[in-house]
Design a protein around this motif. Sequence first.
Motif, PDB file in Angstrom:
ATOM      1  N   PRO A  29      35.758  47.087  35.655  1.00 53.04           N
ATOM      2  CA  PRO A  29      36.717  46.233  36.365  1.00 53.04           C
ATOM      3  C   PRO A  29      37.623  47.055  37.269  1.00 53.04           C
ATOM      4  O   PRO A  29      38.061  48.141  36.898  1.00 53.04           O
ATOM      5  CB  PRO A  29      37.535  45.600  35.234  1.00 53.04           C
ATOM      6  N   ASP A  30      37.874  46.541  38.462  1.00 53.71           N
ATOM      7  CA  ASP A  30      38.813  47.168  39.390  1.00 53.71           C
ATOM      8  C   ASP A  30      40.219  46.728  38.986  1.00 53.71           C
ATOM      9  O   ASP A  30      40.496  45.540  38.892  1.00 53.71           O
ATOM     10  CB  ASP A  30      38.509  46.742  40.822  1.00 53.71           C
ATOM     11  N   MET A  31      41.100  47.678  38.722  1.00 57.47           N
ATOM     12  CA  MET A  31      42.451  47.382  38.234  1.00 57.47           C
ATOM     13  C   MET A  31      43.411  46.953  39.337  1.00 57.47           C
ATOM     14  O   MET A  31      44.468  46.408  39.047  1.00 57.47           O
ATOM     15  CB  MET A  31      43.037  48.608  37.534  1.00 57.47           C
ATOM     16  N   GLU A  32      43.059  47.193  40.599  1.00 58.82           N
ATOM     17  CA  GLU A  32      44.023  46.977  41.681  1.00 58.82           C
ATOM     18  C   GLU A  32      43.747  45.764  42.561  1.00 58.82           C
ATOM     19  O   GLU A  32      44.673  45.115  43.013  1.00 58.82           O
ATOM     20  CB  GLU A  32      44.113  48.232  42.559  1.00 58.82           C
ATOM     21  N   GLU A  33      42.485  45.466  42.839  1.00 63.32           N
ATOM     22  CA  GLU A  33      42.216  44.375  43.781  1.00 63.32           C
ATOM     23  C   GLU A  33      41.013  43.539  43.359  1.00 63.32           C
ATOM     24  O   GLU A  33      40.142  44.007  42.632  1.00 63.32           O
ATOM     25  CB  GLU A  33      42.009  44.919  45.196  1.00 63.32           C
ATOM     26  N   VAL A  34      40.976  42.312  43.840  1.00 60.24           N
ATOM     27  CA  VAL A  34      39.842  41.424  43.601  1.00 60.24           C
ATOM     28  C   VAL A  34      38.688  41.914  44.470  1.00 60.24           C
ATOM     29  O   VAL A  34      38.854  42.133  45.674  1.00 60.24           O
ATOM     30  CB  VAL A  34      40.195  39.960  43.959  1.00 60.24           C
ATOM     31  N   GLU A  35      37.536  42.139  43.847  1.00 59.84           N
ATOM     32  CA  GLU A  35      36.343  42.541  44.588  1.00 59.84           C
ATOM     33  C   GLU A  35      35.123  41.985  43.887  1.00 59.84           C
ATOM     34  O   GLU A  35      35.158  41.734  42.692  1.00 59.84           O
ATOM     35  CB  GLU A  35      36.257  44.071  44.738  1.00 59.84           C
ATOM     36  N   GLY A  36      34.069  41.767  44.661  1.00 62.72           N
ATOM     37  CA  GLY A  36      32.865  41.234  44.054  1.00 62.72           C
ATOM     38  C   GLY A  36      31.721  41.145  45.037  1.00 62.72           C
ATOM     39  O   GLY A  36      31.838  41.521  46.201  1.00 62.72           O
TER      40      GLY A  36
END
Length: 184
Positions: A92-99
């Motif tokens: 999981p990326d802790m800083e930004e929404v990504e996908g």
Amino acid sequence: DLEQISSGLDMRNIGGRAGSIALRGVDFNPNSGASPAVDVYWNGVTLGANASGGIFQEMFDLQRVEVLRGPQGALQGRTSPAGALAIHTAQPDMEEVEGYVRTTFMDNSSNNTQFGISLPIIPGQLSVRVAGVYNDSEMSELKNIHGGDVSNTQTEAGRITVAWQPLETLSVELAYQYLENDLS
């Protein structure tokens, strides 16, 4: 594909229930009861002798795969004379929404759809990653002469990973993975 780009790596399915991985010419039969010649690790956890067949049924949302050649007793903590295979899923990326969402269409009426998305709940401290795959394939298009049905396989798999880092020196990660394979 991993076999194609890694010289000396040979991965086989034995009877549909277990797999065998050979590396550097050292082979292993899971029916022998002996320790595997190549250990398989999933996010740092060893999977044992018979897990090699199940883990490769549907691989998705991977960060990296490492092929480690040679004895790994000192580095991985278990004796594996030929080497080890380390599979790391996307974190999981802790800083930004990504996908992402990716679909592949093939001849024989097959398709493979994969997705992954990271959602930070508390930026820098708590995040969730949801990933999954849907694979529908008519395989080799074998037709049953009695019923007229064509061979088909459908695989659905999903993974939820929660990452929590309350301190710079402490991090906790919890992953749940589900896989269902229907062969008809």
